[in-house]
Design an enzyme around this catalytic site. Structure first.
Site, PDB file in Angstrom:
ATOM      1  N   ASP A 134       6.209   6.820   0.285  1.00  0.00           N
ATOM      2  CA  ASP A 134       5.085   7.363   1.173  1.00  0.00           C
ATOM      3  C   ASP A 134       5.059   9.001   1.322  1.00  0.00           C
ATOM      4  O   ASP A 134       5.883   9.773   0.966  1.00  0.00           O
ATOM      5  CB  ASP A 134       5.262   6.732   2.608  1.00  0.00           C
ATOM      6  CG  ASP A 134       6.509   7.278   3.076  1.00  0.00           C
ATOM      7  OD1 ASP A 134       6.894   6.694   4.445  1.00  0.00           O
ATOM      8  OD2 ASP A 134       7.062   8.346   2.791  1.00  0.00           O
ATOM      9  N   ASP A 187       4.770  -3.636   2.530  1.00  0.00           N
ATOM     10  CA  ASP A 187       6.062  -3.064   2.670  1.00  0.00           C
ATOM     11  C   ASP A 187       6.450  -3.268   4.270  1.00  0.00           C
ATOM     12  O   ASP A 187       5.471  -3.185   4.839  1.00  0.00           O
ATOM     13  CB  ASP A 187       6.194  -1.626   2.332  1.00  0.00           C
ATOM     14  CG  ASP A 187       5.805  -0.559   3.515  1.00  0.00           C
ATOM     15  OD1 ASP A 187       4.509  -0.440   3.816  1.00  0.00           O
ATOM     16  OD2 ASP A 187       6.901  -0.124   4.257  1.00  0.00           O
TER      17      ASP A 187
HETATM   18  C1  LIG Z   1       3.346   4.272   2.835  1.00  0.00           C
HETATM   19  C2  LIG Z   1       2.689   5.229   2.836  1.00  0.00           C
HETATM   20  O1  LIG Z   1       2.716   6.143   4.129  1.00  0.00           O
HETATM   21  C3  LIG Z   1       2.030   7.144   4.246  1.00  0.00           C
HETATM   22  O2  LIG Z   1       2.286   8.001   3.475  1.00  0.00           O
HETATM   23  N1  LIG Z   1       1.001   7.117   5.306  1.00  0.00           N
HETATM   24  C4  LIG Z   1       1.015   6.114   6.316  1.00  0.00           C
HETATM   25  N2  LIG Z   1       2.003   5.235   6.355  1.00  0.00           N
HETATM   26  C5  LIG Z   1       1.763   4.242   7.246  1.00  0.00           C
HETATM   27  C6  LIG Z   1       2.847   3.449   7.522  1.00  0.00           C
HETATM   28  C7  LIG Z   1       2.678   2.499   8.635  1.00  0.00           C
HETATM   29  N3  LIG Z   1       3.556   1.328   9.011  1.00  0.00           N
HETATM   30  C8  LIG Z   1       2.817   0.774  10.015  1.00  0.00           C
HETATM   31  N4  LIG Z   1       3.391  -0.189  10.485  1.00  0.00           N
HETATM   32  C9  LIG Z   1       4.837  -0.419  10.725  1.00  0.00           C
HETATM   33  N5  LIG Z   1       1.501   0.925  10.122  1.00  0.00           N
HETATM   34  C10 LIG Z   1       1.420   2.109   9.052  1.00  0.00           C
HETATM   35  C11 LIG Z   1       0.209   3.016   8.665  1.00  0.00           C
HETATM   36  C12 LIG Z   1       0.337   4.093   7.723  1.00  0.00           C
HETATM   37  C13 LIG Z   1      -0.467   4.748   7.503  1.00  0.00           C
HETATM   38  O3  LIG Z   1      -1.693   4.945   7.877  1.00  0.00           O
HETATM   39  N6  LIG Z   1      -0.180   5.909   6.721  1.00  0.00           N
END
Ligand SMILES: CCOC(=O)Nc1nc2cc3nc(NC)[nH]c3cc2c(=O)[nH]1
Length: 380
Positions: A100, A274
């Site tokens: 991420d 994930d």
């Molecule tokens: C996995 C990619 O993550 C990112 O780079 N940005 C991002 N990550 C999130 C992780 C999240 N986890 C949850 N719930 C447990 N909601 C999420 C949203 C994002 C997000 O908008 N953007």
């Protein structure tokens, strides 16, 4: 006979193999292996899937794991991981890794976070050191980690939030997607995914999905959900977003979710998931099984000689009594965390495997209903 997940391709290719209503069965082939979709990606935050050996994770059927840019850049450092041969060499996981951008962790973990057009400035939750992360730096870090699927830097807004705030963050994430695409350049064996934002506002979700689709990226994540909204709001947003994303590209719903969340999201067109749920819950004694959830700490398990789930092929689910697992977790024994985590990841992978087979056999709705019935009947 090579398993489907051992087939590789020197370029990133997503093949749509079957559909059943809005549910999709696909395969993403990459140089390090093929990802069978719908797929669940175990979270390997700091280069490790907590309480698991990587060959256990592979044996359970995971084709890809998640790495965490935010954590790894702070410790041990992206340049250090590169010096040590990259994340696969470092953590001994040779299949694909999705990293991420760390945007979400910055929002939830670090203090003193400042966001402007340039990027995100934040303080490390480890030692308070100050860091600046621009879209370009985020892609550079993910490159240093030798990540196979890299995420754009985005701004995720916690819900509930005002429409103005949601729109500002969505528009900036769109501009950052373009900057990440330029910074990522042309890497045939890797991919950079955009992240759809827009909160719980349909017209902003449409704007984000259409804007990202015009960038012709290799895959699309749905962000800004599972951030405190009710499940039906999340599912309603998927009904808005999925039809606006190119059918021939993979769709990844970030941070989701429970088995119930995933079943219902696959039924709305999601391909990848994930979530820390199976590993984090596992460390707290919450076991996921085909009969629903079992909180092994509960006194009623103290003398129950049955295994968690004798239908499971996982030793943690079939070779140990609930009484023993109850004892381990109550005594804070490390083995308790290991066994429940092992069971949970095994169940998550079995569920995804069942979903993939059901779509291929055009019986996803029946499979979904049967699965939910068994959860509801509970642990007989
Ligand atoms: C996995 C990619 O993550 C990112 O780079 N940005 C991002 N990550 C999130 C992780 C999240 N986890 C949850 N719930 C447990 N909601 C999420 C949203 C994002 C997000 O908008 N953007």
């Amino acid at each position: 006979m090579t398993a489907e997940s051992d087939v590789t391709s020197d370029t990133f290719q997503f093949k749509l193999l079957a559909t059943d209503g809005k549910a999709r069965r696909g395969a993403i082939s990459m140089p390090r292996g093929t990802i069978r979709t719908p797929a669940f990606m175990p979270v390997g935050t700091g280069g490790t899937v907590k309480a698991m050996y990587m060959d256990q994770v592979e044996d359970l059927g995971a084709d890809i794991i998640l790495g965490n840019t935010y954590h790894l850049m702070l410790r041990p450092g992206a340049e250090r991981v590169a010096k040590l041969g990259g994340l696969h060499e470092f953590g001994r996981w040779q299949k694909p890794i999705l990293t991420d951008s760390g945007g979400f962790q910055v929002m939830s973990l670090s203090a003193l976070r400042k966001i402007n057009e340039q990027g995100v400035t934040f303080q490390s939750h480890i030692d308070g050191s100050r860091h600046e992360m621009s879209p370009e730096r985020s892609i550079e870090i993910q490159g240093l980690l030798d990540s196979d699927i890299q995420m754009q830097l985005d701004e995720c807004v916690r819900l509930p939030a005002g429409e103005t705030e949601i729109e500002r963050a969505m528009e900036m994430s769109l501009r950052w997607a373009d900057r990440c695409k330029v910074a990522f350049g042309d890497q045939p064996g890797k991919a950079m995914f955009g992240i759809v934002q827009g909160g719980d506002v349909p017209k902003l979700r449409e704007r984000s999905a259409e804007g990202l689709s015009s960038l012709d990226l290799k895959g699309y994540a749905v962000g800004g959900l599972a951030v405190g909204e009710p499940q039906e709001v999340m599912l309603d947003m998927l009904d808005v977003i999925c039809p606006l994303l190119p059918a021939e590209k993979p769709r990844y719903l970030m941070g989701v979710g429970t088995p119930d969340d995933m079943l219902k999201s696959v039924g709305r067109g999601i391909d990848m998931f994930d979530c820390v749920m199976p590993t984090r819950a596992g460390r707290h004694g919450l076991a996921f099984t085909r009969h629903g959830k079992i909180n092994i700490k509960n006194a009623r398990h103290a003398e129950d000689h049955r295994p968690l789930d004798e239908e499971s092929s996982c030793p943690a689910a079939r070779a140990y009594s609930r009484a023993y697992l109850h004892h381990l977790v109550r005594s804070n024994e490390i083995l308790g965390m290991m066994l429940i985590t092992w069971n949970n990841l095994s169940y998550y992978q079995d569920l995804m495997s069942g979903i993939r087979a059901a779509i291929a056999a055009q019986r996803f709705d029946d499979f979904s209903a049967e699965t939910q019935e068994r959860w509801a009947k509970g642990d007989i």
